[in-house]
Design a protein around this motif. Structure first.
Motif, PDB file in Angstrom:
ATOM      1  N   ILE A   1       1.107  -1.454   0.410  1.00 31.45           N
ATOM      2  CA  ILE A   1      -0.187   0.588  -0.132  1.00 31.45           C
ATOM      3  C   ILE A   1       0.903   1.399  -0.143  1.00 31.45           C
ATOM      4  CG2 ILE A   1      -1.596   1.132   1.376  1.00 31.45           C
ATOM      5  CD1 ILE A   1      -2.451  -1.498   3.257  1.00 31.45           C
ATOM      6  N   SER A   2       0.296   2.219  -1.222  1.00 34.13           N
ATOM      7  CA  SER A   2       1.799   2.910  -1.038  1.00 34.13           C
ATOM      8  C   SER A   2       0.881   4.407   0.031  1.00 34.13           C
ATOM      9  CB  SER A   2       1.915   3.823  -2.710  1.00 34.13           C
ATOM     10  OG  SER A   2       2.414   5.092  -2.864  1.00 34.13           O
ATOM     11  N   TRP A   3       1.440   5.346   0.186  1.00 31.31           N
ATOM     12  CA  TRP A   3       1.364   6.915   0.535  1.00 31.31           C
ATOM     13  C   TRP A   3       0.509   7.501  -0.456  1.00 31.31           C
ATOM     14  CZ3 TRP A   3      -0.347   8.031   5.655  1.00 31.31           C
ATOM     15  CH2 TRP A   3      -0.598   9.540   5.213  1.00 31.31           C
ATOM     16  N   ASP A   4       1.162   7.098  -2.034  1.00 29.66           N
ATOM     17  CA  ASP A   4       0.726   8.224  -2.973  1.00 29.66           C
ATOM     18  C   ASP A   4      -0.670   7.648  -3.035  1.00 29.66           C
ATOM     19  OD1 ASP A   4       3.128   9.034  -2.913  1.00 29.66           O
ATOM     20  OD2 ASP A   4       4.479   8.664  -4.254  1.00 29.66           O
ATOM     21  N   TYR A   5      -1.141   6.827  -2.949  1.00 31.96           N
ATOM     22  CA  TYR A   5      -2.651   6.658  -3.409  1.00 31.96           C
ATOM     23  C   TYR A   5      -3.312   7.339  -3.099  1.00 31.96           C
ATOM     24  CZ  TYR A   5      -0.769   1.761  -4.521  1.00 31.96           C
ATOM     25  OH  TYR A   5       0.323   0.742  -5.440  1.00 31.96           O
ATOM     26  N   PHE A   6      -3.451   7.805  -1.632  1.00 25.72           N
ATOM     27  CA  PHE A   6      -4.226   8.441  -0.612  1.00 25.72           C
ATOM     28  C   PHE A   6      -4.163   9.988  -1.487  1.00 25.72           C
ATOM     29  CE2 PHE A   6      -3.456   5.174   2.296  1.00 25.72           C
ATOM     30  CZ  PHE A   6      -4.446   4.639   2.660  1.00 25.72           C
ATOM     31  N   LYS A   7      -2.620  10.344  -1.971  1.00 25.42           N
ATOM     32  CA  LYS A   7      -2.917  11.767  -2.787  1.00 25.42           C
ATOM     33  C   LYS A   7      -3.242  11.357  -3.533  1.00 25.42           C
ATOM     34  CE  LYS A   7       1.697  13.095  -0.025  1.00 25.42           C
ATOM     35  NZ  LYS A   7       2.678  13.599  -0.437  1.00 25.42           N
ATOM     36  N   VAL A   8      -3.364  10.779  -4.526  1.00 26.85           N
ATOM     37  CA  VAL A   8      -4.132  10.528  -6.264  1.00 26.85           C
ATOM     38  C   VAL A   8      -5.265  10.653  -5.459  1.00 26.85           C
ATOM     39  CG1 VAL A   8      -4.292   8.719  -7.475  1.00 26.85           C
ATOM     40  CG2 VAL A   8      -2.239   9.191  -7.339  1.00 26.85           C
ATOM     41  N   VAL A   9      -6.219   9.639  -5.141  1.00 27.87           N
ATOM     42  CA  VAL A   9      -7.670  10.001  -4.759  1.00 27.87           C
ATOM     43  C   VAL A   9      -8.008  10.925  -4.226  1.00 27.87           C
ATOM     44  CG1 VAL A   9      -9.718   8.681  -2.854  1.00 27.87           C
ATOM     45  CG2 VAL A   9      -7.386   7.692  -3.561  1.00 27.87           C
ATOM     46  N   TYR A  10      -7.111  12.281  -3.659  1.00 25.66           N
ATOM     47  CA  TYR A  10      -7.696  13.465  -2.641  1.00 25.66           C
ATOM     48  C   TYR A  10      -7.955  14.075  -4.088  1.00 25.66           C
ATOM     49  CZ  TYR A  10      -7.563  18.246  -0.859  1.00 25.66           C
ATOM     50  OH  TYR A  10      -7.573  19.161  -0.500  1.00 25.66           O
ATOM     51  N   LYS A  11      -6.697  14.466  -4.967  1.00 23.39           N
ATOM     52  CA  LYS A  11      -6.646  14.852  -6.113  1.00 23.39           C
ATOM     53  C   LYS A  11      -7.911  14.832  -7.149  1.00 23.39           C
ATOM     54  CE  LYS A  11      -1.675  15.822  -6.082  1.00 23.39           C
ATOM     55  NZ  LYS A  11       0.188  15.470  -6.515  1.00 23.39           N
ATOM     56  N   GLU A  12      -7.973  13.957  -7.335  1.00 23.04           N
ATOM     57  CA  GLU A  12      -9.373  12.704  -7.698  1.00 23.04           C
ATOM     58  C   GLU A  12     -10.880  13.402  -7.219  1.00 23.04           C
ATOM     59  OE1 GLU A  12      -9.490  12.197 -11.464  1.00 23.04           O
ATOM     60  OE2 GLU A  12      -7.087  11.979 -10.608  1.00 23.04           O
ATOM     61  N   ASP A  13     -11.096  13.347  -5.782  1.00 25.70           N
ATOM     62  CA  ASP A  13     -11.590  13.923  -5.223  1.00 25.70           C
ATOM     63  C   ASP A  13     -11.800  14.728  -4.968  1.00 25.70           C
ATOM     64  OD1 ASP A  13     -13.620  12.986  -3.810  1.00 25.70           O
ATOM     65  OD2 ASP A  13     -13.434  13.637  -2.222  1.00 25.70           O
ATOM     66  N   ILE A  14     -11.609  16.237  -5.324  1.00 23.83           N
ATOM     67  CA  ILE A  14     -11.631  17.202  -4.942  1.00 23.83           C
ATOM     68  C   ILE A  14     -11.814  18.349  -6.633  1.00 23.83           C
ATOM     69  CG2 ILE A  14      -9.677  18.213  -2.678  1.00 23.83           C
ATOM     70  CD1 ILE A  14      -7.918  18.758  -4.631  1.00 23.83           C
ATOM     71  N   LYS A  15     -11.869  17.465  -7.988  1.00 23.65           N
ATOM     72  CA  LYS A  15     -12.147  18.132  -9.323  1.00 23.65           C
ATOM     73  C   LYS A  15     -13.753  17.849  -8.295  1.00 23.65           C
ATOM     74  CE  LYS A  15      -8.644  16.208 -11.334  1.00 23.65           C
ATOM     75  NZ  LYS A  15      -8.338  14.702 -12.243  1.00 23.65           N
ATOM     76  N   HIS A  16     -14.404  16.731  -7.423  1.00 25.91           N
ATOM     77  CA  HIS A  16     -16.599  16.957  -7.570  1.00 25.91           C
ATOM     78  C   HIS A  16     -16.090  17.823  -7.052  1.00 25.91           C
ATOM     79  CE1 HIS A  16     -15.666  13.524 -10.393  1.00 25.91           C
ATOM     80  NE2 HIS A  16     -14.892  13.190  -9.788  1.00 25.91           N
ATOM     81  N   PRO A  17     -17.708  18.401  -6.629  1.00 26.68           N
ATOM     82  CA  PRO A  17     -18.383  19.524  -5.629  1.00 26.68           C
ATOM     83  C   PRO A  17     -18.327  19.292  -4.534  1.00 26.68           C
ATOM     84  CG  PRO A  17     -19.678  19.257  -7.888  1.00 26.68           C
ATOM     85  CD  PRO A  17     -18.963  18.788  -7.976  1.00 26.68           C
ATOM     86  N   GLY A  18     -18.337  20.090  -3.567  1.00 26.66           N
ATOM     87  CA  GLY A  18     -18.637  19.225  -2.425  1.00 26.66           C
ATOM     88  C   GLY A  18     -19.438  17.902  -2.012  1.00 26.66           C
ATOM     89  N   ASN A  19     -20.761  17.881  -2.350  1.00 24.62           N
ATOM     90  CA  ASN A  19     -21.909  17.395  -1.504  1.00 24.62           C
ATOM     91  C   ASN A  19     -21.374  15.962  -3.013  1.00 24.62           C
ATOM     92  OD1 ASN A  19     -22.572  18.255  -4.414  1.00 24.62           O
ATOM     93  ND2 ASN A  19     -24.869  18.851  -3.996  1.00 24.62           N
ATOM     94  N   LEU A  20     -20.799  16.039  -3.463  1.00 31.71           N
ATOM     95  CA  LEU A  20     -20.701  14.670  -4.597  1.00 31.71           C
ATOM     96  C   LEU A  20     -19.285  13.926  -4.318  1.00 31.71           C
ATOM     97  CD1 LEU A  20     -21.490  15.620  -8.107  1.00 31.71           C
ATOM     98  CD2 LEU A  20     -22.828  14.269  -6.240  1.00 31.71           C
ATOM     99  N   ARG A  21     -18.216  14.564  -3.288  1.00 32.81           N
ATOM    100  CA  ARG A  21     -16.882  14.140  -2.939  1.00 32.81           C
ATOM    101  C   ARG A  21     -16.821  12.895  -2.184  1.00 32.81           C
ATOM    102  NH1 ARG A  21     -13.167  17.962  -0.229  1.00 32.81           N
ATOM    103  NH2 ARG A  21     -11.678  16.377  -0.532  1.00 32.81           N
ATOM    104  N   ILE A  22     -15.976  11.693  -2.548  1.00 31.98           N
ATOM    105  CA  ILE A  22     -15.910  10.451  -1.778  1.00 31.98           C
ATOM    106  C   ILE A  22     -15.668  10.627  -0.688  1.00 31.98           C
ATOM    107  CG2 ILE A  22     -15.173   8.180  -2.335  1.00 31.98           C
ATOM    108  CD1 ILE A  22     -15.657   7.638  -5.097  1.00 31.98           C
TER     109      ILE A  22
END
Length: 155
Positions: free
Chosen positions: A118-139
């Motif tokens: 498990i890589s710490w970078d996985y969490f960073k990638v998820v965050y970067k993709e997640d913030i592209k969505h509006p607040g109520n649609l974020r995972i």
């Protein structure tokens, strides 16, 4: 601290100042005394919770608690009522923090020799993709950059 399992009642039962680390044997004696005094006023202790510090693990050893696979035992006999057990539990929030810090410091973590890491970078990638969505649609809407770029104080 004593805390009820059935209500929101909690009570501090002791606080001890020390210069330096208190030996696990002494902590075990204090815990046994506290359990006995609590029983004398009609309350019960079903378990104790603490983090995995060396002194606490030594206390567990004093109580005969063993976390090894072959000798698993997570309780000891109640000092006043031998028909009861007192369970010893590790603070799970602290365990999550330790796993997170290890993953952050090492940049990866392998849970089993045969598993993928498990890589710490996985969490960073998820965050970067997640913030592209509006607040109520974020995972994971509560994750912030402070969760990913840990300061020494955050650890």
């Amino acid at each position: 601290m004593w805390q009820s399992l059935g209500s929101n009642c909690s009570q501090t039962i002791g606080c001890f100042a020390s210069k330096g680390e208190v030996k696990g044997v002494i902590i075990a004696q204090l815990v046994l005394k506290a359990i006995s005094l609590i029983k004398n006023i009609g309350l019960y202790v079903d378990g104790i919770i603490c983090d995995g510090a060396t002194t606490n693990r030594r206390m567990w050893t004093e109580f005969g608690v063993d976390g090894t696979k072959d000798n698993l035992k997570n309780y000891f006999k109640h000092p006043i009522d031998p028909s009861r057990k007192v369970y010893v539990l590790s603070d799970f929030v602290h365990l999550f923090k330790c796993v997170r810090n290890r993953l952050h410091n090492n940049k990866y973590l392998r849970l089993h020799p045969n598993s993928k890491q498990i890589s710490w970078d996985y969490f960073k990638v998820v965050y970067k993709e997640d913030i592209k969505h509006p607040g109520n649609l974020r995972i994971v809407p509560r994750i912030t950059p402070q969760h990913l770029d840990l300061t020494p104080m955050a650890k």
